[in-house]
Design a protein around this motif. Structure first.
Motif, PDB file in Angstrom:
ATOM      1  N   ALA A  10       0.849  -1.194   0.000  1.00  0.00           N
ATOM      2  CA  ALA A  10       0.000   0.000   0.000  1.00  0.00           C
ATOM      3  C   ALA A  10       0.882   1.241   0.000  1.00  0.00           C
ATOM      4  O   ALA A  10       2.085   1.166   0.193  1.00  0.00           O
ATOM      5  CB  ALA A  10      -0.895  -0.005   1.235  1.00  0.00           C
ATOM      6  N   ASP A  11       0.277   2.390  -0.201  1.00  0.00           N
ATOM      7  CA  ASP A  11       1.028   3.640  -0.146  1.00  0.00           C
ATOM      8  C   ASP A  11       1.578   3.821   1.262  1.00  0.00           C
ATOM      9  O   ASP A  11       0.979   3.400   2.235  1.00  0.00           O
ATOM     10  CB  ASP A  11       0.120   4.810  -0.502  1.00  0.00           C
ATOM     11  N   TYR A  12       2.734   4.440   1.369  1.00  0.00           N
ATOM     12  CA  TYR A  12       3.349   4.646   2.665  1.00  0.00           C
ATOM     13  C   TYR A  12       4.249   5.859   2.616  1.00  0.00           C
ATOM     14  O   TYR A  12       4.480   6.431   1.575  1.00  0.00           O
ATOM     15  CB  TYR A  12       4.138   3.398   3.076  1.00  0.00           C
ATOM     16  N   ALA A  13       4.752   6.246   3.776  1.00  0.00           N
ATOM     17  CA  ALA A  13       5.603   7.431   3.862  1.00  0.00           C
ATOM     18  C   ALA A  13       7.074   7.027   3.816  1.00  0.00           C
ATOM     19  O   ALA A  13       7.464   6.004   4.360  1.00  0.00           O
ATOM     20  CB  ALA A  13       5.316   8.196   5.144  1.00  0.00           C
ATOM     21  N   ASP A  18       4.725  10.958   1.012  1.00  0.00           N
ATOM     22  CA  ASP A  18       3.833   9.814   0.881  1.00  0.00           C
ATOM     23  C   ASP A  18       4.099   9.202  -0.482  1.00  0.00           C
ATOM     24  O   ASP A  18       3.781   9.794  -1.514  1.00  0.00           O
ATOM     25  CB  ASP A  18       2.371  10.246   0.998  1.00  0.00           C
ATOM     26  N   VAL A  19       4.690   8.026  -0.497  1.00  0.00           N
ATOM     27  CA  VAL A  19       5.068   7.362  -1.734  1.00  0.00           C
ATOM     28  C   VAL A  19       3.854   6.670  -2.337  1.00  0.00           C
ATOM     29  O   VAL A  19       3.104   5.994  -1.633  1.00  0.00           O
ATOM     30  CB  VAL A  19       6.198   6.346  -1.477  1.00  0.00           C
ATOM     31  N   ALA A  20       3.668   6.839  -3.639  1.00  0.00           N
ATOM     32  CA  ALA A  20       2.546   6.199  -4.335  1.00  0.00           C
ATOM     33  C   ALA A  20       2.871   4.729  -4.565  1.00  0.00           C
ATOM     34  O   ALA A  20       3.976   4.386  -4.974  1.00  0.00           O
ATOM     35  CB  ALA A  20       2.294   6.901  -5.662  1.00  0.00           C
ATOM     36  N   GLY A  21       1.914   3.880  -4.287  1.00  0.00           N
ATOM     37  CA  GLY A  21       2.108   2.443  -4.434  1.00  0.00           C
ATOM     38  C   GLY A  21       1.728   1.925  -5.809  1.00  0.00           C
ATOM     39  O   GLY A  21       1.373   2.682  -6.721  1.00  0.00           O
ATOM     40  N   VAL A  22       1.788   0.618  -5.948  1.00  0.00           N
ATOM     41  CA  VAL A  22       1.530  -0.043  -7.221  1.00  0.00           C
ATOM     42  C   VAL A  22       0.107   0.235  -7.720  1.00  0.00           C
ATOM     43  O   VAL A  22      -0.101   0.515  -8.896  1.00  0.00           O
ATOM     44  CB  VAL A  22       1.764  -1.571  -7.089  1.00  0.00           C
ATOM     45  N   GLY A  23      -0.872   0.168  -6.836  1.00  0.00           N
ATOM     46  CA  GLY A  23      -2.265   0.355  -7.247  1.00  0.00           C
ATOM     47  C   GLY A  23      -2.532   1.724  -7.830  1.00  0.00           C
ATOM     48  O   GLY A  23      -3.105   1.854  -8.922  1.00  0.00           O
ATOM     49  N   THR A  24      -2.110   2.753  -7.134  1.00  0.00           N
ATOM     50  CA  THR A  24      -2.315   4.128  -7.598  1.00  0.00           C
ATOM     51  C   THR A  24      -1.599   4.367  -8.914  1.00  0.00           C
ATOM     52  O   THR A  24      -2.146   4.981  -9.833  1.00  0.00           O
ATOM     53  CB  THR A  24      -1.806   5.121  -6.538  1.00  0.00           C
ATOM     54  N   ARG A  25      -0.382   3.869  -9.011  1.00  0.00           N
ATOM     55  CA  ARG A  25       0.392   4.064 -10.237  1.00  0.00           C
ATOM     56  C   ARG A  25      -0.205   3.283 -11.403  1.00  0.00           C
ATOM     57  O   ARG A  25      -0.178   3.743 -12.547  1.00  0.00           O
ATOM     58  CB  ARG A  25       1.843   3.676  -9.998  1.00  0.00           C
ATOM     59  N   THR A  26      -0.764   2.122 -11.137  1.00  0.00           N
ATOM     60  CA  THR A  26      -1.394   1.330 -12.193  1.00  0.00           C
ATOM     61  C   THR A  26      -2.635   2.037 -12.729  1.00  0.00           C
ATOM     62  O   THR A  26      -2.861   2.097 -13.943  1.00  0.00           O
ATOM     63  CB  THR A  26      -1.757  -0.075 -11.679  1.00  0.00           C
ATOM     64  N   ILE A  27      -3.437   2.591 -11.831  1.00  0.00           N
ATOM     65  CA  ILE A  27      -4.626   3.334 -12.271  1.00  0.00           C
ATOM     66  C   ILE A  27      -4.201   4.530 -13.128  1.00  0.00           C
ATOM     67  O   ILE A  27      -4.796   4.802 -14.174  1.00  0.00           O
ATOM     68  CB  ILE A  27      -5.477   3.779 -11.071  1.00  0.00           C
ATOM     69  N   ALA A  28      -3.168   5.240 -12.708  1.00  0.00           N
ATOM     70  CA  ALA A  28      -2.670   6.382 -13.493  1.00  0.00           C
ATOM     71  C   ALA A  28      -2.210   5.926 -14.874  1.00  0.00           C
ATOM     72  O   ALA A  28      -2.501   6.583 -15.882  1.00  0.00           O
ATOM     73  CB  ALA A  28      -1.533   7.078 -12.750  1.00  0.00           C
TER      74      ALA A  28
END
Length: 172
Positions: A3-6, A20-30
């Motif tokens: 998940a996203d984390y700091a 706050d580092v963007a995780g795999v899910g957020t980056r995949t949606i983008a």
């Protein structure tokens, strides 16, 4: 998936920055949003050109240039002109920055997008694996360029300062 984390980094001035580092899910949606936008441009161009048949080398060159621009210049152009964001990243509230928190700039953006050929397009599992095992959720392109993708923080709107009312005293 992580998940996203700091994550934090220390600047040369010895200031600790937290992101706050963007995780795999957020980056995949983008990435899916960006791919959809690229398809909106490319599909009509390819349908028209293939439906009519290429009538000459000039038309083939124009189609080739359009495909090249949409596929290969989309990410570097947006990330360098929109302060580390593509439309997909903007929709998710994330952006590319250097690992020291500074704006990415053109050279790191070009490096990370050249490596995209390997870790996202040719062997997409490499990007996911590298994001899961690295501390800052970096894909190979980020590691090569010294960048990371972070969430934007929503800052409260500034408010005007309230000055206390002076009490007026009268002299006898």
């Amino acid at each position: 998936m992580r998940a996203d984390y700091a994550a934090s980094t220390v600047t040369p001035e010895a200031v600790r920055l937290h992101a706050d580092v963007a995780g795999v899910g957020t980056r995949t949606i983008a990435l899916l949003v960006d791919t959809f936008l690229q398809a909106i441009v490319l599909v009509p161009v390819l349908v028209v050109s293939l439906g009519d048949g290429l009538s000459g080398s000039g038309e083939a060159i124009v189609i080739g240039v359009i495909v090249f621009v949409v596929l290969w210049l989309y990410f570097p152009a947006f990330e360098s002109l929109w302060r580390g964001q593509t439309p997909g990243k903007r929709s998710q509230g994330i952006r590319v920055v250097r690992t020291d928190g500074q704006p990415a700039g053109l050279a790191p953006v070009l490096v990370r997008n050249l490596v995209r050929i390997v870790d996202v397009i040719a062997l997409p599992f490499l990007a996911v694996i590298s994001m899961v095992v690295t501390r800052r959720s970096q894909r190979l392109g980020d590691l090569a360029a010294g960048t990371m993708v972070v969430r934007e923080r929503a800052l409260p709107a500034p408010r005007p300062a309230q000055m206390p009312a002076k009490s007026v005293t009268t002299s006898p």
